[in-house]
Design a protein around this motif. Sequence first.
Motif, PDB file in Angstrom:
ATOM      1  N   ILE A 817       0.751  -1.302   0.114  1.00 19.69           N
ATOM      2  CA  ILE A 817       0.107   0.006  -0.017  1.00 19.69           C
ATOM      3  C   ILE A 817       0.859   1.081   0.047  1.00 19.69           C
ATOM      4  O   ILE A 817       2.213   1.346   0.308  1.00 19.69           O
ATOM      5  N   SER A 829       6.444   9.386  -5.642  1.00 13.82           N
ATOM      6  CA  SER A 829       5.529   9.781  -6.612  1.00 13.82           C
ATOM      7  C   SER A 829       6.115   9.873  -8.087  1.00 13.82           C
ATOM      8  O   SER A 829       5.344  10.027  -8.899  1.00 13.82           O
ATOM      9  N   GLU A 836       5.713  -0.232 -12.978  1.00 17.60           N
ATOM     10  CA  GLU A 836       4.624   0.017 -13.283  1.00 17.60           C
ATOM     11  C   GLU A 836       3.918   1.150 -11.981  1.00 17.60           C
ATOM     12  O   GLU A 836       4.573   0.977 -10.967  1.00 17.60           O
ATOM     13  N   LYS A 837       2.911   2.058 -12.260  1.00 11.64           N
ATOM     14  CA  LYS A 837       2.461   2.462 -11.238  1.00 11.64           C
ATOM     15  C   LYS A 837       1.838   1.749 -10.059  1.00 11.64           C
ATOM     16  O   LYS A 837       0.995   0.869 -10.380  1.00 11.64           O
ATOM     17  N   PRO A 838       2.115   1.904  -8.704  1.00 13.21           N
ATOM     18  CA  PRO A 838       1.916   0.683  -7.622  1.00 13.21           C
ATOM     19  C   PRO A 838       0.356   0.988  -7.468  1.00 13.21           C
ATOM     20  O   PRO A 838      -0.254   2.071  -7.483  1.00 13.21           O
ATOM     21  N   ARG A 839      -0.340  -0.047  -7.492  1.00 12.89           N
ATOM     22  CA  ARG A 839      -1.525  -0.140  -6.689  1.00 12.89           C
ATOM     23  C   ARG A 839      -1.941  -1.157  -5.896  1.00 12.89           C
ATOM     24  O   ARG A 839      -1.140  -2.118  -5.818  1.00 12.89           O
ATOM     25  N   MET A 840      -2.855  -1.041  -4.923  1.00  7.49           N
ATOM     26  CA  MET A 840      -2.834  -2.089  -3.790  1.00  7.49           C
ATOM     27  C   MET A 840      -3.745  -3.182  -4.192  1.00  7.49           C
ATOM     28  O   MET A 840      -3.798  -4.297  -3.481  1.00  7.49           O
ATOM     29  N   ASP A 841      -4.165  -3.170  -5.701  1.00  6.05           N
ATOM     30  CA  ASP A 841      -5.075  -4.379  -5.959  1.00  6.05           C
ATOM     31  C   ASP A 841      -4.510  -5.024  -7.417  1.00  6.05           C
ATOM     32  O   ASP A 841      -5.142  -5.678  -8.044  1.00  6.05           O
ATOM     33  N   ASP A 842      -3.075  -4.637  -7.480  1.00  8.77           N
ATOM     34  CA  ASP A 842      -2.621  -4.921  -8.952  1.00  8.77           C
ATOM     35  C   ASP A 842      -1.987  -6.311  -8.861  1.00  8.77           C
ATOM     36  O   ASP A 842      -1.237  -6.696  -9.921  1.00  8.77           O
ATOM     37  N   ARG A 912     -13.586   1.497   1.526  1.00 12.11           N
ATOM     38  CA  ARG A 912     -12.931   2.780   1.737  1.00 12.11           C
ATOM     39  C   ARG A 912     -13.989   3.988   1.865  1.00 12.11           C
ATOM     40  O   ARG A 912     -15.009   4.083   1.372  1.00 12.11           O
TER      41      ARG A 912
END
Length: 940
Positions: A817, A829, A836-842, A912
């Motif tokens: 996260i 940032s 890849e751009k980090p995501r918490m569901d990737d 969320r």
Amino acid sequence: MAAAAEPGARGWLGGVSPRSGSPTSSPELGAGSRSRSGPGSGPGSGPERSGARPPGPAAPSHSFRKVTLTKPTFCHLCSDFIWGLAGILCDVCNFMSHEKCLKHVKTPCTSVAPSLVRVPVAHCFGPRGLYKRRFCSVCRKGLEALGLRCEVCELHVHPDCVPFACSDCRQCHQDGHREHDAHLHHWREGTLPSGARCELCRKTCGSSDVPAGVRCEWCGVQAHSVCSAALAPECTFGRLRTLVLPPACVRLLSRNFSKMHCFRIPEIAVPEPGDGEDSADGSVPAGPGREVGAPESGKQTLKIFDGSDAMQRNHFRTVTVPHLARSQEVLEAALRAYYIPEDPQGFQLQALPTPAQLGDTVAAGKAWSAGPAEEEGGRAAPQAWVLRALPRTQEILKIYPAWLKVGVAYVSIRVTPQSTARSVVLEVLPLLGRQAEGVAGFQLVEVLMGSRQVQRTVLADEEPLLDRLREIRQMSLRQMSQTRFYVAESRVLAPRVSLFVGGLPPGLSPQEYRSLLDEAVASKAALVTVSHVYSAQGAVVLDVACFAEAERLYMLVRDTAVRGRPLTALVLPEVLHTKLAPDCRPLLVFVNPRSGGLKGRDLLCSFRKLLNPHQVFELTNGGPLPGFHVFSRVPSFRVLVCGGDGTVGWVLAALEDMRHRLACPQPAVAILPLGTGNDLGRVLRWGAGYSGEDPFSVLLSVDEADAVLVDRWTILLDAHEAAGGEDSEAEAEPPKIVQMSNYCGIGIDAELSLDFHQAREEEPGKFTSRFHNKGVYVRVGLQKISHSRGLHRALRLQVEQQEVELPSIEGLIFINIPSWGSGADLWGSDSDSRFEKPRMDDGLLEVVGVTGVVHMGQVQSGLRSGIRIAQGSYFRVTLLKATPVQVDGEPWVQAPGHLIISAVGPKVHMLRKAKQKPRKAGPPKDARADGALAPKGDPK
């Protein structure tokens, strides 16, 4: 006062007189009069009222008189200031009123309140505390000193008023009785803030100066006591209706168990009033303008006992009367002190016998003599007296129809020396229209409606009822006023109690668990079956087919240890999932009371009051498994976790283990952050930490939150002996698996977490605020500022089966996260074409390195980011020596070996918080819960 609705009565039709069959009534008092407006004698005497609406004009039964005011005073009905020097005061319960408001008074006097309760439910009193702007429900005075509150409803009382409190708590489950026709409002008086508005007239109905206005403890509707009669009687549970577990959908046969056991509330020893406190002032509370302190000149203070039980326990009340008081005045004062509304002509005061007089029946039974304070022969009158009822040759007794579907709330019959329990049932059945069913199918039940426990006793058919009433009065007159009699069906109720037993050794078979319990607690095979086995957690659920055996097992298991571990025992309810409304999505609440500077304790009480207490679980009492078991057949529900990141991970791990057993396999989880870091809570917009927000608003936010997916990662820890052995700081451990949601740290950040954890274990009392906790982190970090381990030489990293060369670092962190170390963005940032751009569901983890404590401080200050090393979905870390490791804030020293991190299993559904504020609906926040009022001065 509050009253719960009796499902057996379809609206109130009044009590039936044995002669005329007309509803009972009592005259209405005019202003300035002084007389008791209650009805005749008999236990439970007083007009009946429906739990759905306040009493009618005949219900108050106050003993009003006009008094001269000596300080600013407010009306308990309209809450306005009483101008002038005269007010109308009840001598018994201290209800104060304008003379013009007297005819509108609907609130009953404390003396008749027990007779107005339709379904007696005991209270769950917690520890003594200081509750500001709260009023005693018995004497109506403010709780200026330490008081008690019910953990389930809004009842507050002084410690010495507890024996006189009504058993009118919320009914939160079915107890083997027939179903409710509808769920009605459960009114409670005097819990409204000064800005509360009436639901009907929209005028101010609350006050911080006096107990005024009523509020439904389920839906939160607020109103004047007069206006509430015009509201619809049915309760819809208000704004939280989709989150509340309806009482009609919960079944718990609580015979032999207290309400504290049923709601899993830890029992705290609360001293009984009067225990060795001969100087305690138990006198009838004084009203405004006539406060009672030390006896004034020409007055005396007398101790009054109400029966044999009070004399044995040395429990008494005190009354202050003039030295020249007539016997009638003293007797009336004694009856008021015990809130007894009956005619004084039926009572007398007897001198308290001394040890020398116990054998002298004449001296021991000597009654109060009329006249001055000296008796015949010049001897001084005793200062302690026993209040006794005069012998009665017959009585008018109210008999309640229990859960029978009849059109009356009670019937009144005449009891004579020839009356037995069987003859009473025979006489009552025709009045209830049930004579065709025969007396053999019914029984007479005696119910003692104590504030702490409701006791039911089935009377034998040949029990002389008049003798039974005489025995109760001899034991305690107060107990007599709290006793009522029911005619109930004598159908046999099949006992079935579910007991959760935790703390057992994990990994055993059902037969092994059964043998272990037989050996530890000698459970009876014919009465006890193992219905559910949770082998991985070391827990079982027992179905017990006998109330006495269930109670024995419960008490025995709590005092038993197996293989050095104490066992946990919980009484679990059954959720009737087929009765849930289609739009009902009840909220399962887990609270860690040790998190957040002990704010969890207040949240536990608040959520129990806002929701059904059966859906609120304390994590230190059995963990999350009992809650998931209770909700296992609920088709749709949500979860709220109140705690830090470690607590959230604990609940998510339990959810992962229970997923295949749940009818709702993917419940969404919300967070109320109570820890120090709270990184997952920050990402999901729940904030940096709980700081006393209104619990009602928190529930609204949960109801309106959006579901998102978050990756869950599995870490396999496979330790082995180090080749050299010199640098080994921990012995080899068997392989184990842990779950991760936030991040996994190896090296310096885990070492700081470990030092903080050890400091907290040594002195847990000091870690009660988030500010102090962060200060300890800073101090520990400064001690490690010059420390160098050369972590890149102590481990090897493989990403997707490829070896990755590590730079010179002191800490290696795997993040899921975009928040680490209390909100820091460790990845940064800046865009990078390599990743890849980090995501918490990737399905990917980011690997970041830090060079030491200074670098970590710069990251948390926003001056730098970490060293980006890799990104992937499968990692293999080889530790060459013992190294500190932490997962989601839980640290330990890991022996040399392998760490394999992979994404296994489904993603977890999290809630969320919505960006927009919740819709403004429902009552003001401080009208719903007093969770922000933390108990103070808890005498431990």
